[in-house]
Design an enzyme around this catalytic site. Structure first.
Site, short mmCIF file in Angstrom:
data_model
loop_
_atom_site.label_atom_id
_atom_site.label_comp_id
_atom_site.label_asym_id
_atom_site.label_seq_id
_atom_site.Cartn_x
_atom_site.Cartn_y
_atom_site.Cartn_z
N GLY A 44 20.72 45.66 143.19
CA GLY A 44 21.15 46.95 142.69
C GLY A 44 22.59 47.29 143.05
N GLY A 62 15.59 45.28 147.02
CA GLY A 62 16.40 45.90 145.96
C GLY A 62 17.84 45.39 145.99
CG ASP A 100 15.99 43.36 143.01
OD1 ASP A 100 15.14 43.69 142.15
OD2 ASP A 100 16.93 44.10 143.32
CE1 TYR A 123 16.20 58.46 143.80
CE2 TYR A 123 17.56 60.42 143.91
CZ TYR A 123 17.35 59.09 144.22
OH TYR A 123 18.29 58.40 144.95
#
Ligand code: NAD
Ligand code: SER
Length: 308
Positions: free
Chosen positions: A11, A8, A34, A137
């Site tokens: 980000g 990631g 990523d 989440y």
């Protein structure tokens, strides 16, 4: 940490963490990955964390000893696509943990203030308390904490984590979270002199400047393991602020700046389910967690770097 894979990496956190880690550990020792490459610089790999085999092969071929797993779907996007959020936040994490187990990697994957809920104490929320998150989440982040603890306790994987508050930064805009407004407001202040805020003016949430977040990741990962009374995850925060306070802080530097409010029901309801402020005393005690930036300092740095 000697050789580190960051997932990631494009980000909000990864784009700055890779640069920060490369300064500390050397350019060739930090591999960025990523799902698309965009702005990553070498060494880098395209990696969908749901592709277990490729994930494993990258760790093996670079002989990494540390996995910093940032690939995730943030809170607002997770509500819009809960199935994707479950897949990336849970299966992606599980793939990372399995690989960490196989190659004996140190493992860091950030949790969030999103693990708390209406049922948690609102102020000075303790690290261990009633959680029961109501968003996809939060559910995935809390399940992720438990999974990381399981891999530590059962398999001896050196998993460590913190519950980040909203992170405020000027390099890469945030990727679909509830606290995005606290970054957008600075961009809008520079560009338009006005911000239309999706969160009520008096909604308090914890925040932190990215510079403090990057430092604490390294501090925690380099801490002596015997100091850690907890693993997944430590409460950390620099300040508890509401949109009105951020606007007033900006007005100290841009007196003509104005703010108005058009409440986004989804963002507001998520924000209201999270604490006003969390208790960070265990991180302070165990590994001397502290932050350099208060709100006015943060505002000064954000405006200066965005103006550049
Ligand atoms: P972000 O949305 O800015 O970045 C996440 C990155 O993951 C993106 O670059 C995206 O392309 C990538 N990604 C998504 N699906 C992927 C997949 N299947 N395979 C590989 N990569 C994929 O998020 P961020 O703010 O940098 O957050 C990183 C971590 O920190 C997340 O676990 C997040 O929950 C946590 N966190 C962030 C904050 C914050 O305020 N930024 C606060 C608390 C916790
Ligand atoms: N900034 C993150 C979000 O709002 C907090 O975990 O989703």
């Amino acid at each position: 940490m000697k050789r580190i894979l960051v997932t990631g990496a494009n980000g909000q956190i990864g784009s700055e963490l890779v640069t920060y880690l490369r300064l500390l550990y050397g350019d060739q020792e930090v591999i960025a990955s990523d799902i698309t490459l965009e702005n990553c610089s070498s060494p880098m790999e395209v990696l969908d964390v749901l592709d277990h085999e490729k994930f494993r092969n990258i760790c093996e071929s670079y002989q990494v000893d540390t996995l910093i797993h940032l690939a995730a779907i943030l809170s607002v996007n997770a509500e819009k696509n809960p199935q994707l959020a479950w897949d990336v936040n849970m299966q992606g994490l599980l793939n990372g943990l399995e690989i960490a187990k196989e190659f004996n990697l140190q493992f860091f994957s950030p949790s969030s203030i999103g693990v708390f809920s209406h049922e948690s104490p609102k102020d000075k929320t303790p690290q261990l308390t009633t959680m029961r998150p109501t968003t996809m989440y939060g559910i995935s982040k809390l399940s992720g904490e438990l999974l990381c603890d399981y891999y530590y306790q059962v398999f001896g994987v050196d998993t460590r984590s913190v519950r980040f508050p909203g992170l405020i930064s000027s390099v890469t805009p945030p990727g679909g979270g509830t606290t995005d407004y606290a970054v957008e407001i600075y961009y809008a202040a520079i560009k338009d002199g006005h911000y239309t805020c999706p969160i009520k003016e008096d909604t308090y949430l914890d925040m932190m400047y990215m510079g403090d977040a990057l430092k604490l990741i390294v501090d925690l990962m380099e801490s002596d393991s015997s100091l850690l009374s907890d693993r997944n995850a430590y409460n950390v925060s620099a300040m508890s602020v509401c949109p009105k306070m951020i606007a007033e802080s900006i007005q100290k530097y841009i007196p003509d700046f104005t703010i108005s409010y058009e409440i986004d029901p989804l963002k507001q309801s998520i924000a209201e389910s999270w604490p006003n402020s969390i208790d960070v005393s265990i991180a302070q005690k165990d590994w001397h967690f502290n932050c350099q930036y208060d709100l006015d300092n943060l505002t000064k740095h954000m405006l200066a770097s965005l103006q550049k």
